[in-house]
Design an enzyme around this catalytic site. Structure first.
Site, PDB file in Angstrom:
ATOM      1  N   LYS A 260       1.016  -1.296  -0.029  1.00 33.07           N
ATOM      2  CA  LYS A 260      -0.019   0.018   0.078  1.00 33.07           C
ATOM      3  C   LYS A 260       0.919   1.205  -0.057  1.00 33.07           C
ATOM      4  O   LYS A 260       2.273   1.175   0.015  1.00 33.07           O
ATOM      5  CB  LYS A 260      -1.054  -0.134   1.183  1.00 33.07           C
ATOM      6  CG  LYS A 260      -0.262   0.128   2.548  1.00 33.07           C
ATOM      7  CD  LYS A 260      -1.179  -0.193   3.858  1.00 33.07           C
ATOM      8  CE  LYS A 260      -0.512  -0.311   5.126  1.00 33.07           C
ATOM      9  NZ  LYS A 260      -1.046  -0.660   6.091  1.00 33.07           N
TER      10      LYS A 260
ATOM     11  N   TYR B 152      15.246  32.436   0.635  1.00 32.09           N
ATOM     12  CA  TYR B 152      14.126  33.200   1.344  1.00 32.09           C
ATOM     13  C   TYR B 152      14.338  33.712   2.793  1.00 32.09           C
ATOM     14  O   TYR B 152      14.891  32.585   3.480  1.00 32.09           O
ATOM     15  CB  TYR B 152      12.916  32.497   0.968  1.00 32.09           C
ATOM     16  CG  TYR B 152      12.364  32.219  -0.279  1.00 32.09           C
ATOM     17  CD1 TYR B 152      12.103  33.290  -0.939  1.00 32.09           C
ATOM     18  CD2 TYR B 152      12.458  30.811  -0.841  1.00 32.09           C
ATOM     19  CE1 TYR B 152      11.821  32.945  -2.459  1.00 32.09           C
ATOM     20  CE2 TYR B 152      11.913  30.548  -2.123  1.00 32.09           C
ATOM     21  CZ  TYR B 152      11.773  31.598  -2.760  1.00 32.09           C
ATOM     22  OH  TYR B 152      11.283  31.519  -4.273  1.00 32.09           O
TER      23      TYR B 152
HETATM   24  C1  PLP Z   1      -0.247  -1.786   6.585  1.00 34.10           C
HETATM   25  C2  PLP Z   1      -0.924  -2.747   7.121  1.00 34.10           C
HETATM   26  C3  PLP Z   1      -0.244  -3.926   7.457  1.00 34.10           C
HETATM   27  C4  PLP Z   1       1.469  -4.010   7.321  1.00 34.10           C
HETATM   28  O1  PLP Z   1       1.866  -3.033   8.461  1.00 34.10           O
HETATM   29  P1  PLP Z   1       3.608  -2.971   8.766  1.00 34.10           P
HETATM   30  O2  PLP Z   1       3.537  -2.657  10.129  1.00 34.10           O
HETATM   31  O3  PLP Z   1       3.912  -2.083   7.559  1.00 34.10           O
HETATM   32  O4  PLP Z   1       4.142  -4.268   8.665  1.00 34.10           O
HETATM   33  C5  PLP Z   1      -0.751  -5.098   7.862  1.00 34.10           C
HETATM   34  N1  PLP Z   1      -1.984  -5.261   8.038  1.00 34.10           N
HETATM   35  C6  PLP Z   1      -2.834  -4.367   7.562  1.00 34.10           C
HETATM   36  C7  PLP Z   1      -4.348  -4.509   7.723  1.00 34.10           C
HETATM   37  C8  PLP Z   1      -2.374  -2.994   7.442  1.00 34.10           C
HETATM   38  O5  PLP Z   1      -3.158  -1.884   7.251  1.00 34.10           O
END
Ligand code: PLP
Length: 384
Positions: free
Chosen positions: A36, A276
Site C-alpha cells: 500500500k 528566502y
Molecule cells: C499496513 C498494514 C499491514 C502492514 O503493516 P506493517 O507495520 O508495515 O508491517 C498489515 N495489515 C494491515 C491491515 C495493514 O493495514
C-alpha cells in the site's frame, strides 16, 4: 522529462529482509508483501518485480487501484488482497481477475454475493472481524446474521481468510490490548467453526506482531515496513533483542536510497543571508551547492537548516529554507566539488549514511510517513 532525483531499490536488501522474516516464522506461513502507499514510497511496479524475484507470491494493498497495478506488473499470477477501499462498481472486475478483498460490512458482502451470482464466479473474500482496533470489521453482535448469510450463499463465496488488525503491536504499552484482540479473534474463529465455517487462511499479523508474537503467525503474515528494511519502531528491536543472536542485531537492510546531483555552486560572502527570508546568515565565506530537490519532491520544508546530505562521502548540512524545487547545502569544508556530482539524500556514500530514521526524526515523522511522502513521479531504479 528527466527527473531531478531518483530512488534506488535494492533487490538484495529486500531478499535479506525477507530471509530474516522467514527465519522467524518458519517454513509454513505465507508472507504477503504489503505494498500500500505505492509500496511505502518504493514504487509498486518495482516492488512487485523485486518481491517476486525474492519468492513472494502474495501481495496486500489498501485499495483497488493499487491491486490492479500489482496485477498488471505481476509475472507469476501472485495472489492479491485488498485490505481496504474498493468501489462496489469495481466488483465485477475484481471477481473476474480473482483479486480477493476484505469484507467488513453487510453492504459489501451483499454486493459481492450479487456480483458473484451474476458472473457465476465465486467472490474471494476475507472476513475482517472487529477485535478492538475500531476501524473496520464485523462486530460479534452481528455474527448470527453473518453466519446465516455465509452458509446460505456459500457456493458464491470462496472464504479466503479470516482476519483482523492489531492496534499497535510495535509498542509494549499496547500489548495487553493486542493480546485481548487476539483472544477476541479466537472467539470469532471458534464461533465460525461451531457453524462449520472454516477459512482457507487465518491471518492477523503485521511486521511488529510477526516479530514479537510467534503465536499470531497462523497461516499468513502481512509484512510491510520490515520488508523495506525498517523496524516498525525502535522499541520493537529492544523487545525482540533477548531472542536474537548478537549477529542478528542488525538483520534489516534499507531497500531505498534517494540520490540527486549538484545543480550549481554558489560562493557567498560573510554576513549574507541565504535563500528566502533571514533564517540563515553566513558567519564566514561559504561555498554552497544547490541541489534540485525541494518540498515538491518530498524533501520536507521542516528540513530547512536541519537536514543533511552526503557529497564525496562527507556530511553536508542544509542551509536556509527548503524551496519548492531546490535546497542549498554547505560544501565549504569539501576539498573538491563540482556540478553534476552525486548527492545522497538517503543512503550511503563511502562509510557514511543518512538513514531514513534520522531523516524521519528531524522531520518529526514516522518512517512510514516519510517514505509514503516520496512522490510517485520520482524515477525508481532497481539495483542488486
Ligand atoms: C499496513 C498494514 C499491514 C502492514 O503493516 P506493517 O507495520 O508495515 O508491517 C498489515 N495489515 C494491515 C491491515 C495493514 O493495514
Amino acid at each position: 522529462m528527466r527527473p531531478t532525483s531518483y530512488l534506488e531499490i535494492s533487490a538484495s536488501a529486500y531478499r535479506q529482509n525477507i530471509a530474516f522474516i522467514r527465519s522467524r516464522i518458519g517454513p509454513s506461513p505465507v508472507i504477503s508483501a504489503v505494498v500500500k502507499g505505492n509500496a511505502y514510497g518504493h514504487g509498486i511496479p518495482q516492488m512487485v518485480q523485486v518481491a517476486e524475484e525474492a519468492g513472494i507470491r502474495h501481495f496486500s494493498t489498501f485499495s483497488s487501484d493499487e491491486a490492479f497495478l500489482v496485477n498488471r506488473h505481476s509475472q507469476f499470477t501472485s495472489e492479491i488482497m485488498i485490505m481496504g477501499m474498493l468501489f462496489l462498481e469495481e466488483l465485477p472486475q475484481l471477481i473476474t481477475q480473482e483479486i480477493s478483498f476484505y469484507v467488513f460490512d453487510f453492504e459489501r458482502l451483499e454486493a459481492a454475493i450479487e456480483t458473484a451470482k451474476s458472473l457465476q464466479k465465486q467472490a474471494q473474500i476475507h472476513i475482517e472481524v472487529e477485535t478492538g482496533f475500531h476501524r473496520t470489521g464485523f462486530e460479534l453482535e452481528g455474527l448470527d446474521r453473518l453466519v446465516e448469510i455465509l452458509i446460505r450463499e456459500k457456493k458464491h463465496l470462496q472464504l479466503k481468510g479470516l482476519c483482523t488488525h492489531f492496534a499497535g503491536a510495535e509498542s509494549a504499552i499496547n500489548h495487553p490490548r493486542v493480546r485481548l484482540q487476539f483472544e477476541r479473534y479466537e472467539t470469532f474463529k471458534k464461533a465460525f467453526a461451531q457453524h462449520e465455517i472454516t477459512f482457507e487462511r487465518y491471518h492477523t499479523a503485521c511486521s511488529a506482531a510477526t516479530l514479537l508474537f510467534p503465536e499470531f503467525h497462523l497461516d499468513l503474515v502481512r509484512i510491510g515496513i520490515a520488508g523495506y528494511g525498517f523496524w516498525p519502531t525502535q522499541e520493537t528491536f529492544h523487545l525482540l533483542k533477548p531472542s536474537l543472536h548478537e549477529s542478528q542485531y542488525n538483520p534489516f537492510r534499507r531497500v531505498i536510497s534517494w540520490k540527486s546531483q549538484i545543480m550549481s555552486l554558489k560562493p557567498v560572502e560573510t554576513g549574507e543571508y541565504v535563500g528566502y527570508g533571514q533564517s540563515y546568515q553566513t558567519l564566514e565565506k561559504m561555498l554552497l551547492a544547490i541541489v534540485p530537490v525541494g518540498y515538491s519532491h518530498g524533501y520536507r520544508r521542516i528540513l530547512s537548516n536541519q537536514g543533511e546530505v552526503l557529497i564525496s562521502g562527507v556530511i553536508c548540512p542544509v542551509v536556509g529554507t527548503v524551496n519548492m524545487n531546490a535546497v542549498a547545502v554547505d560544501v565549504s569544508h569539501l576539498d573538491k566539488v563540482q556540478t553534476g556530482q552525486e548527492v545522497v539524500l538517503i543512503g550511503t556514500q563511502g562509510d557514511k549514511e543518512i538513514t531514513v530514521a534520522s531523516f524521519a526524526e528531524t522531520t518529526r515523522q514516522v518512517n512510514y510517513e516519510m517514505l509514503t511522502c516520496l512522490p510517485s513521479e520520482i524515477s525508481r531504479r532497481i539495483v542488486d
